[in-house]
Write a protein that holds these residues in place. Structure first.
Motif, PDB file in Angstrom:
ATOM      1  N   UNK A 140      -6.228  26.338  21.622  1.00 40.22           N
ATOM      2  CA  UNK A 140      -6.752  25.487  22.702  1.00 40.22           C
ATOM      3  C   UNK A 140      -5.806  25.417  23.898  1.00 40.22           C
ATOM      4  N   UNK A 141      -6.352  25.629  25.080  1.00 44.00           N
ATOM      5  CA  UNK A 141      -5.565  25.536  26.302  1.00 44.00           C
ATOM      6  C   UNK A 141      -4.857  26.819  26.689  1.00 44.00           C
ATOM      7  N   UNK A 142      -4.968  27.866  25.865  1.00 42.53           N
ATOM      8  CA  UNK A 142      -4.275  29.113  26.171  1.00 42.53           C
ATOM      9  C   UNK A 142      -5.027  29.958  27.193  1.00 42.53           C
ATOM     10  N   UNK A 143      -4.275  30.919  27.762  1.00 40.95           N
ATOM     11  CA  UNK A 143      -4.868  31.839  28.728  1.00 40.95           C
ATOM     12  C   UNK A 143      -5.118  33.186  28.078  1.00 40.95           C
ATOM     13  N   UNK A 144      -5.418  34.163  28.934  1.00 35.83           N
ATOM     14  CA  UNK A 144      -5.592  35.540  28.489  1.00 35.83           C
ATOM     15  C   UNK A 144      -6.826  35.770  27.633  1.00 35.83           C
ATOM     16  N   UNK A 145      -7.882  34.966  27.854  1.00 38.57           N
ATOM     17  CA  UNK A 145      -9.096  35.186  27.086  1.00 38.57           C
ATOM     18  C   UNK A 145      -9.693  36.557  27.403  1.00 38.57           C
ATOM     19  N   UNK A 146      -9.558  37.015  28.655  1.00 35.30           N
ATOM     20  CA  UNK A 146     -10.080  38.327  29.036  1.00 35.30           C
ATOM     21  C   UNK A 146      -9.456  39.447  28.219  1.00 35.30           C
ATOM     22  N   UNK A 147      -8.133  39.360  28.022  1.00 40.59           N
ATOM     23  CA  UNK A 147      -7.444  40.395  27.239  1.00 40.59           C
ATOM     24  C   UNK A 147      -7.874  40.382  25.782  1.00 40.59           C
ATOM     25  N   UNK A 148      -8.080  39.173  25.243  1.00 43.60           N
ATOM     26  CA  UNK A 148      -8.499  39.065  23.842  1.00 43.60           C
ATOM     27  C   UNK A 148      -9.925  39.603  23.678  1.00 43.60           C
ATOM     28  N   UNK A 149     -10.776  39.328  24.652  1.00 43.37           N
ATOM     29  CA  UNK A 149     -12.142  39.862  24.629  1.00 43.37           C
ATOM     30  C   UNK A 149     -12.096  41.393  24.614  1.00 43.37           C
TER      31      UNK A 149
ATOM     32  N   UNK B 180      -7.647  23.437  34.143  1.00 42.14           N
ATOM     33  CA  UNK B 180      -7.399  23.308  35.575  1.00 42.14           C
ATOM     34  C   UNK B 180      -8.216  22.139  36.138  1.00 42.14           C
ATOM     35  N   UNK B 181      -9.424  21.951  35.607  1.00 39.37           N
ATOM     36  CA  UNK B 181     -10.289  20.873  36.106  1.00 39.37           C
ATOM     37  C   UNK B 181      -9.798  19.494  35.671  1.00 39.37           C
ATOM     38  N   UNK B 182      -9.276  19.386  34.442  1.00 37.41           N
ATOM     39  CA  UNK B 182      -8.947  18.054  33.932  1.00 37.41           C
ATOM     40  C   UNK B 182      -7.497  17.631  34.179  1.00 37.41           C
ATOM     41  N   UNK B 183      -6.598  18.600  34.453  1.00 39.29           N
ATOM     42  CA  UNK B 183      -5.177  18.259  34.354  1.00 39.29           C
ATOM     43  C   UNK B 183      -4.661  17.288  35.416  1.00 39.29           C
ATOM     44  N   UNK B 184      -5.322  17.181  36.556  1.00 39.17           N
ATOM     45  CA  UNK B 184      -4.851  16.232  37.574  1.00 39.17           C
ATOM     46  C   UNK B 184      -5.732  14.996  37.656  1.00 39.17           C
ATOM     47  N   UNK B 185      -6.535  14.801  36.621  1.00 40.44           N
ATOM     48  CA  UNK B 185      -7.498  13.714  36.639  1.00 40.44           C
ATOM     49  C   UNK B 185      -6.874  12.443  36.049  1.00 40.44           C
ATOM     50  N   UNK B 186      -7.435  11.267  36.382  1.00 45.22           N
ATOM     51  CA  UNK B 186      -6.910  10.020  35.809  1.00 45.22           C
ATOM     52  C   UNK B 186      -7.570   9.695  34.480  1.00 45.22           C
ATOM     53  N   UNK B 211      -3.423  16.718  24.483  1.00 40.50           N
ATOM     54  CA  UNK B 211      -2.007  16.982  24.774  1.00 40.50           C
ATOM     55  C   UNK B 211      -1.648  16.545  26.194  1.00 40.50           C
ATOM     56  N   UNK B 212      -2.635  16.340  27.049  1.00 41.61           N
ATOM     57  CA  UNK B 212      -2.364  15.889  28.413  1.00 41.61           C
ATOM     58  C   UNK B 212      -2.058  14.387  28.451  1.00 41.61           C
ATOM     59  N   UNK B 213      -2.336  13.705  27.342  1.00 42.27           N
ATOM     60  CA  UNK B 213      -2.062  12.264  27.214  1.00 42.27           C
ATOM     61  C   UNK B 213      -2.688  11.450  28.345  1.00 42.27           C
ATOM     62  N   UNK B 214      -3.944  11.734  28.653  1.00 38.90           N
ATOM     63  CA  UNK B 214      -4.677  10.950  29.656  1.00 38.90           C
ATOM     64  C   UNK B 214      -5.719  10.103  28.948  1.00 38.90           C
ATOM     65  N   UNK B 215      -6.070   8.957  29.558  1.00 36.74           N
ATOM     66  CA  UNK B 215      -7.136   8.158  28.951  1.00 36.74           C
ATOM     67  C   UNK B 215      -8.401   9.008  28.789  1.00 36.74           C
ATOM     68  N   UNK B 216      -8.872   9.135  27.552  1.00 36.55           N
ATOM     69  CA  UNK B 216     -10.005  10.024  27.268  1.00 36.55           C
ATOM     70  C   UNK B 216     -11.017   9.308  26.393  1.00 36.55           C
ATOM     71  N   UNK B 217     -12.282   9.441  26.748  1.00 37.58           N
ATOM     72  CA  UNK B 217     -13.346   8.875  25.932  1.00 37.58           C
ATOM     73  C   UNK B 217     -14.477   9.870  25.809  1.00 37.58           C
ATOM     74  N   UNK B 218     -15.463   9.529  24.978  1.00 36.19           N
ATOM     75  CA  UNK B 218     -16.548  10.477  24.733  1.00 36.19           C
ATOM     76  C   UNK B 218     -17.903   9.849  25.058  1.00 36.19           C
ATOM     77  N   UNK B 219     -18.790  10.679  25.574  1.00 35.30           N
ATOM     78  CA  UNK B 219     -20.197  10.306  25.713  1.00 35.30           C
ATOM     79  C   UNK B 219     -20.953  11.173  24.716  1.00 35.30           C
TER      80      UNK B 219
END
Lengths: 290, 293
Positions: A140-149, B180-186, B211-219
């Motif tokens: 989870x969170x890793x890169x390089x999915x294109x290479x693995x594909x 990239x979308x979630x990492x700078x979010x509150x 692992x980003x340790x941000x407040x997280x919930x589920x819908x």
């Protein structure tokens, strides 16, 4: 050798359920789950791992604090905003943002940035009740999915040659970016699974555009077509106007979720309209790719 | 406050939740579509899009062959196979370039100048008082994070200037674009369904994003479909359930017509206004308040 790839653009239109059913109703093939990020096909195919291989790809920068003089050149040169310093001028690399470009490593005047290889995931060759399967799990969170594909595709081809099998059936990824482009390389025919919703239509057109861009033939399955007849006829018209064969219109059927809960392909759960339609669709794909 | 709606598995209802939150939000808002590979939020919010479309670019090298001495320093540095040296020819592969700028910096002969590759387009618009911002990846472009970063920069400029909140529609998955979308979010709102696929990918998303340790919930979307396992998983990991959207063919039909689910019925409107309340409580660290949705 024929490589048939199931894509969708939009996520959740039914790629994996349909791939599993194709895997059930087709003859000899190598099955490949190219969704290395959030793979789900194994939940229906319940593979037994025969071979497990660690996947290493790319590198990541690490600053060795003992040698750092705090000059800040690395932070200045990093285009990914991955290097920061605290109030005491301690410079650190944020592994999530690090692209592994080696610029900081190369230009550090003290040569105090190391560049270890990254362990990004695992891949497997497995046996299933429908044949050999090649699949992976990126951490989870890793890169390089294109290479693995690309690696999975290569492995599937090698296995197909060894076993004298002339068909590779691959489950793809949503989107039109890096892993999708990687999965399209060398594919002979793309099955685009869409749904009669504004998002389904919009994303179908984008992924069809991508197939055109790479000159790969494609056909369309409208899943849950009876959810919205008007949207379905728009999609049918789009297919006619652009020369994409309509492979099937599958009904919205609770059997798909029931099959998923049982860990089965929908075609394994007794006779059904949807099961029959999927068999017909596979026949059409066979004819189109022979 | 920046709230990112993410998922793991695709098609769980990210865009449905984002559009509905935008419809009920009680403060000035910027609705952002960061799913640049397959942007769909505009199909539901139907903003009036401003006509001046902006293009986003990545800086890549261009070769001045006359200055190149074929020393190979750039080839050795490039980690992305975007430059090759064969006998007496240096070749650039612009599609492979990640835009790190290393080759241009290391070339002592000035043979690599600044060029650009188009990443895609950035669109802005309005729907009522709400501002809208989205990115669309160029077909054939492999890298989505650089375009997402360009959209995020624009977003931060608007938020700083106008003090709005932002609700962000993220791409599916748990790898680089989703991060990239979630990492700078509150706050992170994960949308999951209770099917086996939904649960499996939700677990991966939790593993990745926690692992980003941000407040997280589920819908939980399509609640009542599939199994109860997701509730057990949330309980065991102390993940607050911010809202449940019932499984109902009528909702699927409304979605297929491009409607905003919060506007389908008074009951569904209440689901989303209470989701907003729970998100605020979650952001404030007041988890005791969350969960009576």
């Amino acid at each position: 050798m024929r490589e048939i790839l199931v894509l969708s653009g939009k996520g959740g239109t039914g790629k994996t359920s349909i791939t599993a059913a194709f895997a059930h109703v087709s003859g000899h093939k190598i099955i490949c789950d190219l969704d290395v990020d959030t793979p789900d096909l194994h939940l229906l195919l319940q593979p037994t791992h025969e071979r497990e291989v660690q996947f290493y790809a790319g590198n990541e920068a690490r600053i060795n604090q003992a040698g750092c003089i705090g000059c800040g050149l690395c932070e200045e040169m990093c285009r990914y905003n991955a290097i920061h310093h605290d109030g005491l001028d301690v410079f650190t690399v944020d592994p999530i943002r690090c692209e592994g470009c080696k610029v900081c490593v190369t230009f550090c005047p003290e040569e105090t940035i190391s560049f270890p290889e990254k362990h990004c995931g695992r891949w497997y060759v497995s046996t299933t009740r429908f044949g050999t399967m090649v699949h992976a799990q990126l951490f989870p969170g890793e890169e390089n999915s294109g290479r693995l594909v690309a690696l999975l595709k290569q492995e599937a081809k090698k296995l197909a040659k060894e076993k004298q099998i002339d068909c590779i059936l691959s489950d793809g990824v949503p989107g039109v970016g890096c892993p999708v482009i990687s999965s399209l390389s060398g594919a002979d025919f793309v099955v685009i699974v869409t749904e009669p919703t504004p998002s389904g239509r919009h994303d179908l057109e984008r992924v069809a555009g991508l197939c055109r861009h790479f000159r790969t033939r494609a056909g369309v399955i409208i899943n849950k077509f009876d959810l919205n007849d008007e949207q379905s006829s728009h999609i049918e018209k789009y297919c006619r106007d652009n020369g994409y064969p309509l492979l099937a219109k599958l009904p919205h059927d609770a059997l798909v979720t029931e099959a998923m809960v049982k860990g089965r392909a929908v075609t394994e759960c007794g006779e059904s309209k949807i099961g029959l339609d999927i068999r017909v669709a596979w026949e059409k794909i066979e004819q189109l790719t022979r | 406050m920046k709230i990112t709606v993410a998922s793991g598995k695709g098609g769980t209802g990210k865009t449905t939740v984002t559009a509905s939150l935008a419809a009920v939000w009680d403060r000035p808002l910027l609705a952002v579509d960061l799913d640049v590979e397959e942007p769909n939020l505009h199909l539901f919010l139907q903003p009036e899009i401003s006509t001046d479309v902006e293009k986003a670019w990545m800086e890549i090298p261009v070769l001045d062959a006359e200055k190149c001495t074929l020393c190979g320093d750039c080839v050795n540095l490039c980690q992305f196979k975007a430059i090759s040296l064969m006998i007496s020819t240096l070749t650039l592969y612009p599609d492979m370039c990640h835009g790190c700028g290393g080759c241009m910096a290391i070339c002592s002969k000035g043979a690599l100048g600044k060029g650009q590759r188009e990443l895609g387009t950035i669109h802005q618009g309005r729907v009522g008082e709400t501002r809208f911002l989205s990115g669309t990846l160029r077909i054939g472009e492999a890298m989505s994070p650089p375009l997402m970063e360009a959209v995020k920069k624009k977003m931060d400029d608007i938020l700083e200037l106008e003090g709005r909140d932002a609700v962000i529609d993220a791409p599916p998955g748990v790898s680089c674009p989703a991060l990239c979308a979630v990492m700078d979010s509150d706050v992170i709102v994960l949308v999951a369904d209770a099917t086996p696929f939904g649960l499996h990918d939700f677990k991966l998303a939790w593993e990745s994003f926690s692992s980003l340790a941000k407040p997280t919930g589920v819908v939980i979307n399509r609640a009542g479909m599939g199994t109860r396992e997701i509730y057990t998983f949330c309980g065991e990991n102390a993940i607050p359930i911010l809202a449940e959207i019932p499984f109902d063919r009528k909702i699927a039909e409304a979605y297929s017509q491009g409607r905003i689910i919060a506007e389908v019925s008074a009951e569904l409107g209440t689901v989303f206004s209470s989701l907003q309340k729970n998100i605020r409580a979650l952001a404030a660290g007041d988890t005791g308040e969350v969960g009576d949705a």
